[in-house]
Design a protein around this motif. Structure first.
Motif, short mmCIF file in Angstrom:
data_model
loop_
_atom_site.label_atom_id
_atom_site.label_comp_id
_atom_site.label_asym_id
_atom_site.label_seq_id
_atom_site.Cartn_x
_atom_site.Cartn_y
_atom_site.Cartn_z
N UNK A 109 0.82 -1.22 0.00
CA UNK A 109 0.00 0.00 0.00
C UNK A 109 0.85 1.26 0.00
N UNK A 110 2.14 1.13 0.33
CA UNK A 110 3.03 2.30 0.37
C UNK A 110 4.45 1.83 0.15
N UNK A 111 5.23 2.63 -0.57
CA UNK A 111 6.64 2.34 -0.78
C UNK A 111 7.43 3.64 -0.72
N UNK A 112 8.51 3.62 0.03
CA UNK A 112 9.39 4.78 0.11
C UNK A 112 10.82 4.34 -0.07
N UNK A 113 11.65 5.22 -0.62
CA UNK A 113 13.04 4.85 -0.85
C UNK A 113 13.94 6.08 -0.84
N UNK A 114 15.19 5.81 -0.52
CA UNK A 114 16.24 6.84 -0.57
C UNK A 114 17.36 6.24 -1.41
N UNK A 115 17.86 7.01 -2.36
CA UNK A 115 18.93 6.50 -3.21
C UNK A 115 19.97 7.60 -3.43
N UNK A 116 21.20 7.17 -3.61
CA UNK A 116 22.29 8.10 -3.85
C UNK A 116 23.61 7.50 -3.44
N UNK A 117 24.64 8.33 -3.49
CA UNK A 117 25.97 7.88 -3.09
C UNK A 117 26.07 7.97 -1.57
N UNK A 118 26.43 6.87 -0.95
CA UNK A 118 26.52 6.81 0.51
C UNK A 118 27.95 6.48 0.89
N UNK A 119 28.51 7.31 1.72
CA UNK A 119 29.83 7.01 2.28
C UNK A 119 29.59 6.62 3.73
N UNK A 120 29.96 5.39 4.05
CA UNK A 120 29.70 4.88 5.40
C UNK A 120 30.53 5.63 6.43
N UNK A 121 29.89 6.08 7.51
CA UNK A 121 30.63 6.72 8.60
C UNK A 121 31.60 5.71 9.23
N UNK A 122 32.62 6.23 9.88
CA UNK A 122 33.64 5.36 10.45
C UNK A 122 33.28 4.86 11.84
N UNK A 123 32.48 5.60 12.57
CA UNK A 123 32.12 5.20 13.93
C UNK A 123 30.79 4.47 13.94
N UNK A 124 30.66 3.49 14.83
CA UNK A 124 29.43 2.71 14.93
C UNK A 124 28.23 3.60 15.25
N UNK A 125 28.39 4.55 16.16
CA UNK A 125 27.28 5.44 16.54
C UNK A 125 26.83 6.28 15.36
N UNK A 126 27.81 6.72 14.55
CA UNK A 126 27.47 7.52 13.38
C UNK A 126 26.69 6.70 12.36
N UNK A 127 27.00 5.41 12.24
CA UNK A 127 26.27 4.53 11.32
C UNK A 127 24.83 4.38 11.77
N UNK A 128 24.63 4.18 13.07
CA UNK A 128 23.26 4.06 13.58
C UNK A 128 22.49 5.35 13.36
#
Length: 191
Positions: free
Chosen positions: A147-166
């Motif tokens: 019934x609903x679909x949402x998405x985010x797309x683009x270039x993602x650079x993963x953060x280096x710290x675990x907290x930043x990733x969350x």
């Protein structure tokens, strides 16, 4: 004169800081689609699970990231007033990720009125990159249809710290679900 030099330096520093913050921000495009025949404001309960039968990227779709995605979806849905239930929820939120290889072609036209003298032409360059997508599909459990679909797309650079990733995952999920309505107190079905 010292006062003017101080002001000019401050303006330059602020401008440079603005450019750096813009350059460091994630460039994700967020969009959504929905079934207009369904009243999305009628639902109150949900459950979250990974999308079924979908091939996931080994890094972005890792067990660690699946847990982060699931936790982020639960947190955002709870903040919108929905109640998480294990048995007979009204909607199921399924998530998935993938990565696609993309190529961008750039053209730098160097034509000018003096082209015949200097030579000129068209310089073409290509840029290869990977585009990441975070996708949320919401299904109505009575009919098991999306019934609903949402998405985010683009270039993602993963953060280096675990907290930043969350934090990055939570912010991305919040951006995707921004257009999904909040749970309401009444279901518009009073007789």
């Amino acid at each position: 004169m010292k006062n003017w030099n101080f002001k000019i330096k401050n303006i330059l520093y602020i401008g440079l800081l603005g450019i750096l913050l813009t350059a460091c921000s994630q460039a994700l495009q967020v969009s959504y689609d929905y079934d207009s025949s369904v009243n999305l404001k009628q639902f109150k309960t949900f459950k979250v699970e990974a999308e079924l039968n979908m091939e996931q990227d080994p890094l972005l779709g890792s067990e660690l990231n699946r847990r982060r995605l699931q936790d982020a979806v639960v947190e955002v849905m709870l903040s919108k007033g929905y109640t998480q239930v294990a048995d007979t929820p009204e909607i199921t939120v399924r998530f998935m990720t993938d990565v696609k290889d993309r190529q961008q072609v750039r053209s730098n036209n160097m034509y000018s009125p003096y082209m015949w003298w200097y030579g000129g032409g068209n310089n073409i360059s290509t840029y290869n990159y990977q585009e990441s997508r975070f996708i949320l599909n919401i299904y109505q459990n009575t009919s098991d249809r999306m019934i609903w679909q949402g998405w985010a797309s683009g270039k993602v650079k993963a953060p280096t710290k675990k907290e930043d990733r969350q934090t990055m995952v939570k912010n991305t999920i919040a951006d995707i679900l921004r257009t999904f309505p909040e749970a309401t107190l009444d279901t518009y079905s009073r007789n």
